[in-house]
Enzyme design. Sequence first.
Site, PDB file in Angstrom:
ATOM      1  CD  GLU A   3      11.793 -57.002   5.044  1.00  0.00           C
ATOM      2  OE1 GLU A   3      10.735 -57.610   5.294  1.00  0.00           O
ATOM      3  OE2 GLU A   3      12.921 -57.505   5.224  1.00  0.00           O
TER       4      GLU A   3
ATOM      5  CG  ASN B 191      12.843 -64.083  16.420  1.00  0.00           C
ATOM      6  OD1 ASN B 191      13.018 -62.874  16.315  1.00  0.00           O
ATOM      7  ND2 ASN B 191      12.075 -64.758  15.594  1.00  0.00           N
TER       8      ASN B 191
ATOM      9  CE1 TYR C  89       8.760 -58.487  11.387  1.00  0.00           C
ATOM     10  CE2 TYR C  89       9.145 -56.565  12.770  1.00  0.00           C
ATOM     11  CZ  TYR C  89       9.573 -57.774  12.236  1.00  0.00           C
ATOM     12  OH  TYR C  89      10.815 -58.259  12.567  1.00  0.00           O
TER      13      TYR C  89
ATOM     14  CE  LYS D 161      13.193 -59.914  14.676  1.00  0.00           C
ATOM     15  NZ  LYS D 161      12.076 -60.889  14.807  1.00  0.00           N
TER      16      LYS D 161
ATOM     17  CG  HIS E 174      13.626 -59.060   9.860  1.00  0.00           C
ATOM     18  ND1 HIS E 174      12.410 -59.678   9.720  1.00  0.00           N
ATOM     19  CD2 HIS E 174      13.899 -58.477   8.655  1.00  0.00           C
ATOM     20  CE1 HIS E 174      11.954 -59.478   8.487  1.00  0.00           C
ATOM     21  NE2 HIS E 174      12.843 -58.743   7.826  1.00  0.00           N
TER      22      HIS E 174
HETATM   23  P1  DAT Z   1      10.712 -64.851  10.639  1.00  0.00           P
HETATM   24  O1  DAT Z   1      11.195 -63.711  11.508  1.00  0.00           O
HETATM   25  O2  DAT Z   1      11.495 -66.118  10.917  1.00  0.00           O
HETATM   26  O3  DAT Z   1      10.655 -64.523   9.183  1.00  0.00           O
HETATM   27  P2  DAT Z   1       7.797 -64.624  10.631  1.00  0.00           P
HETATM   28  O4  DAT Z   1       7.962 -63.779   9.422  1.00  0.00           O
HETATM   29  O5  DAT Z   1       6.861 -65.772  10.555  1.00  0.00           O
HETATM   30  O6  DAT Z   1       9.213 -65.204  11.129  1.00  0.00           O
HETATM   31  O7  DAT Z   1       7.322 -63.723  11.866  1.00  0.00           O
HETATM   32  C1  DAT Z   1       7.894 -62.438  12.052  1.00  0.00           C
HETATM   33  C2  DAT Z   1       8.196 -62.258  13.504  1.00  0.00           C
HETATM   34  O8  DAT Z   1       6.990 -62.290  14.261  1.00  0.00           O
HETATM   35  C3  DAT Z   1       9.075 -63.353  14.123  1.00  0.00           C
HETATM   36  O9  DAT Z   1      10.439 -63.136  13.928  1.00  0.00           O
HETATM   37  C4  DAT Z   1       8.710 -63.249  15.574  1.00  0.00           C
HETATM   38  C5  DAT Z   1       7.233 -62.905  15.528  1.00  0.00           C
HETATM   39  N1  DAT Z   1       6.425 -64.128  15.645  1.00  0.00           N
HETATM   40  C6  DAT Z   1       6.212 -65.051  14.689  1.00  0.00           C
HETATM   41  N2  DAT Z   1       5.426 -66.042  15.097  1.00  0.00           N
HETATM   42  C7  DAT Z   1       5.118 -65.743  16.398  1.00  0.00           C
HETATM   43  C8  DAT Z   1       4.342 -66.380  17.400  1.00  0.00           C
HETATM   44  N3  DAT Z   1       3.699 -67.539  17.168  1.00  0.00           N
HETATM   45  N4  DAT Z   1       4.258 -65.767  18.622  1.00  0.00           N
HETATM   46  C9  DAT Z   1       4.899 -64.601  18.857  1.00  0.00           C
HETATM   47  N5  DAT Z   1       5.648 -63.944  17.950  1.00  0.00           N
HETATM   48  C10 DAT Z   1       5.761 -64.513  16.740  1.00  0.00           C
HETATM   49 MG    MG Z   2       9.469 -63.239   8.104  1.00  0.00          MG
END
Ligand code: DAT
Ligand code: MG
Length: 131
Positions: free
Chosen positions: A120, A106, A43, A3, A109
């Site tokens: 994807e 973070n 997304y 990212k 991905h």
């Molecule tokens: P992951 O990337 O671990 O699969 P996810 O699919 O739940 O997590 O969410 C996708 C992305 O969205 C994640 O990498 C970062 C962002 N995200 C998730 N939860 C969030 C939150 N509570 N606040 C801000 N960004 C968030």
């Molecule tokens: Mg995810």
Amino acid sequence: MIKPDAVADGNIGNILAMIEKAGFKIVAMKYTRLSAGLAGKFYEVHSERPFYGELCEYMSSGPIVAAVLEKNNAVEDFRKLIGATNPANAEDGTIRKLYAKSIGENAVHGSDSDENAAIEANFYFSQFERF
Ligand code: DAT
Ligand code: MG
């Protein structure tokens, strides 16, 4: 994906080294940048979540590295390697523990299922870009 935060911090090489050391084979890779619209499409499953706008803005804020990885049990093993979404909860030695800044920024991905991994991979790569 690596990212925008991890790319900006100069961690492409460190992260790819961890991925290769963990036994993943890189079968496609590119350095590119998403528009806000393309980030929104990638997304789309999160479009109803409160952080969707922030997520799309962030994911289009700078270049990323997209890659397709192959391994037995790849989805589960890659999620173990990257660690929890929130780096505060990620285990020691995981990519997010080492390189992520926050739950939003973070570092990496990872796909959450074989089905979504295929979707994807097709988002970024044609069949002629995989070796
Ligand atoms: P992951 O990337 O671990 O699969 P996810 O699919 O739940 O997590 O969410 C996708 C992305 O969205 C994640 O990498 C970062 C962002 N995200 C998730 N939860 C969030 C939150 N509570 N606040 C801000 N960004 C968030
Ligand atoms: Mg995810």
